[in-house]
Design an enzyme around this catalytic site. Structure first.
Site, PDB file in Angstrom:
ATOM      1  N   SER A  51       0.809  -1.208   0.000  1.00 44.68           N
ATOM      2  CA  SER A  51       0.000   0.000   0.000  1.00 44.68           C
ATOM      3  C   SER A  51       0.852   1.272   0.000  1.00 44.68           C
ATOM      4  O   SER A  51       1.596   1.531  -0.935  1.00 44.68           O
ATOM      5  CB  SER A  51      -0.953  -0.038   1.201  1.00 44.68           C
ATOM      6  OG  SER A  51      -1.913   0.974   1.147  1.00 44.68           O
ATOM      7  N   ASP A  93      -5.932   2.191  -3.462  1.00 46.33           N
ATOM      8  CA  ASP A  93      -7.195   1.982  -2.751  1.00 46.33           C
ATOM      9  C   ASP A  93      -7.519   3.139  -1.809  1.00 46.33           C
ATOM     10  O   ASP A  93      -8.509   3.090  -1.089  1.00 46.33           O
ATOM     11  CB  ASP A  93      -7.207   0.648  -2.008  1.00 46.33           C
ATOM     12  CG  ASP A  93      -6.178   0.562  -0.885  1.00 46.33           C
ATOM     13  OD1 ASP A  93      -5.347   1.489  -0.761  1.00 46.33           O
ATOM     14  OD2 ASP A  93      -6.204  -0.432  -0.131  1.00 46.33           O
ATOM     15  N   ASP A 129      -2.477   6.244  -3.423  1.00 51.95           N
ATOM     16  CA  ASP A 129      -1.329   5.607  -2.784  1.00 51.95           C
ATOM     17  C   ASP A 129      -0.813   4.492  -3.684  1.00 51.95           C
ATOM     18  O   ASP A 129      -1.257   4.333  -4.821  1.00 51.95           O
ATOM     19  CB  ASP A 129      -1.691   5.109  -1.384  1.00 51.95           C
ATOM     20  CG  ASP A 129      -2.672   3.951  -1.399  1.00 51.95           C
ATOM     21  OD1 ASP A 129      -3.391   3.801  -2.408  1.00 51.95           O
ATOM     22  OD2 ASP A 129      -2.727   3.194  -0.414  1.00 51.95           O
ATOM     23  N   ASP A 148      -1.141   1.315  -4.021  1.00 51.91           N
ATOM     24  CA  ASP A 148      -2.026   0.333  -4.646  1.00 51.91           C
ATOM     25  C   ASP A 148      -3.380   0.925  -5.016  1.00 51.91           C
ATOM     26  O   ASP A 148      -4.287   0.194  -5.413  1.00 51.91           O
ATOM     27  CB  ASP A 148      -2.196  -0.902  -3.759  1.00 51.91           C
ATOM     28  CG  ASP A 148      -2.945  -0.618  -2.470  1.00 51.91           C
ATOM     29  OD1 ASP A 148      -2.938   0.541  -2.009  1.00 51.91           O
ATOM     30  OD2 ASP A 148      -3.537  -1.555  -1.906  1.00 51.91           O
TER      31      ASP A 148
END
EC number: 5.4.2.10
Length: 452
Positions: free
Chosen positions: A102, A248, A244, A246
């Site tokens: 992340s 999400d 960010d 990833d």
């Protein structure tokens, strides 16, 4: 429930340091494959990743594990976490895997798991996975020779996700006339986000779209908005969008360069859905970290703010159980269950853009729904294995701080689920009191933080 490998968002750690090693990744693949190898159909798993150098290593280890367990593997390449969740359902896979840490630095990595319904796996299933990983006769779980799975790389499925994202923008809205800066954190959305925004009509200025395996989240993205703020000023953009690693989570920057966090984003989206009579559940689901100002704002609209433990998976669980369709975290995880099963920074950004276009006013006016209550969050780094929150002096200090803030603010103290940190957060109408409370607790916790 004490867990050995899983934290609040999958398994995470420094690459090539236990537990984030290829050996454990392979064992995860075998264990998960064993649990989800049910029925007589051809079993399949989809695997996506962000742009970290270690993604290649973990991807291959997971392929070895899943194929050894008898599942066919479809490799998606760099793709956002919400795309993996969506494609797990769309491709009728038994399991979805995202290799990502992340917002963490490139040296870290992680494994996030999704069930066939596209939702993150429950605590109970994670406990079963851990039990299988640690079984003495672990290799008894392997598939027979003729049942070993195959692996193939899938090209083009990122465009299925892009088309899905575009369909979440209301039909009466176009992004023509908006100059948008998008910061993809040199991460998983470096292709998808600029493409979707441009195809919807925006004038797109992109940054953080040149990943090299080492620069993910490095001085860019939602955890480092300074780069986006500077670019918004430079190109005189209407709005900035920071994802960010990833993709999400999302943070918005207005035309003046000011940051709009996840709490404000939830307020904007919930307000719009109330006007459209689409909000379900009578409120919003957030975590204990969301600002008291959001709660007061929603209460003023006769809406509730329901709080859960930190972690978007707990937000999603409460939403599913109680019929809510808007939830999220102050950090920018925004979950809109009408569209997906997990946080999706790009989808949330499009809902904000729709609100701005419909209002015909600047982002700074549309997205400032409430004045945040002064809030202070500080971290104390601890030694692995230490448990300072169990210390008697710390417990007393926490009780005293709660009594001091009672009726005037809130206190949240918790261990991080992804790093060896104790997070201390306080908020209240008196900023001096908040500062005093947090500083005092930091001093007490620091004095015992290394005691194992």
């Amino acid at each position: 429930m004490t867990r050995k490998y899983f934290g609040t968002d999958g398994i995470r750690g420094q690459s090539n340091v236990f537990p984030m090693t290829p050996d454990l990744a392979m064992r995860v693949g075998i264990a998960v494959g064993t649990i989800f190898r049910r029925g007589d159909h051809t079993h399949r798993v989809v695997i996506g990743k962000d742009t970290r150098l270690s993604g290649y290593m973990l991807e291959n280890a997971l392929v070895a594990g899943f194929t050894a367990a008898g599942l066919d593997v479809y490799l998606l390449g760099p793709i956002p976490t919400p795309a993996v969740a969506m494609l797990t359902r769309s491709l009728r896979a038994d399991v979805g895997v995202m290799i990502s840490a992340s917002h963490n630095p490139f040296a870290d990595n992680g494994i996030k798991l999704f069930g066939p319904d596209g939702y993150k796996m429950s605590d109970e299933i994670e406990a079963r996975i851990e039990a299988l990983i640690d079984r003495d006769n672990f290799h008894a779980q392997l598939a027979r020779s003729h049942e070993i799975g195959r692996a193939s790389r899938v090209d083009g499925d990122i465009y299925r996700y892009i088309e899905f994202v575009k369909r979440t923008l209301p039909r009466d809205v176009t992004l023509h006339g908006l100059r948008v800066v998008v910061d993809c954190a040199n991460g998983a959305a470096y292709k998808a986000a600029p493409t979707a925004l441009w195809e919807l009509g925006a004038d797109v200025v992109e940054i953080g779209t040149e990943p090299d395996g080492l620069n993910i989240n490095k001085e860019c993205g939602s955890t480092y908005p300074k780069t986006l703020q500077e670019k918004v000023h430079e190109v005189r953009a209407d709005i900035g969008i920071a994802l960010d690693g990833d993709a999400d989570r999302v943070i918005i920057v207005d035309e003046q360069g000011s940051i709009i966090d996840g709490d404000q984003v939830m307020a904007v989206i919930a307000g719009n859905m109330v006007e459209d009579k689409e909000l379900k559940g009578g409120g919003v689901v957030a975590t204990v970290m969301s600002n008291l100002g959001l709660e007061r704002h929603l209460n003023g609209m006769n809406l509730d703010l329901v709080r859960t433990k930190v972690g978007d998976r707990y937000v999603v669980e409460h939403m599913r159980k109680n019929g809510y369709n808007v939830g999220g975290e102050q950090s920018g995880h925004i979950v809109l269950s009408d569209f997906g099963t997990t946080g999706d920074g790009l989808v949330a950004a499009l809902q904000v853009l729709a609100a701005v276009k419909r209002a015909g006013r600047p982002v700074s006016e549309v997205c400032r729904k409430f004045d945040p209550v002064p809030q202070l969050l500080r971290n104390v780094r601890i030694t692995a294995g230490a448990a300072p929150l169990e210390d008697g002096n710390v417990k007393k200090a926490i009780a005293d701080a709660e009594a001091e803030l009672k009726g005037r603010g809130r206190l949240v103290i918790r261990p991080s689920g992804t790093e060896p940190l104790i997070r201390v957060m306080a908020e209240g109408d008196d900023p001096a009191q908040v500062e005093s409370v947090v500083s005092g607790l930091i001093d007490v916790i620091s004095s015992v933080r290394t005691a194992a």
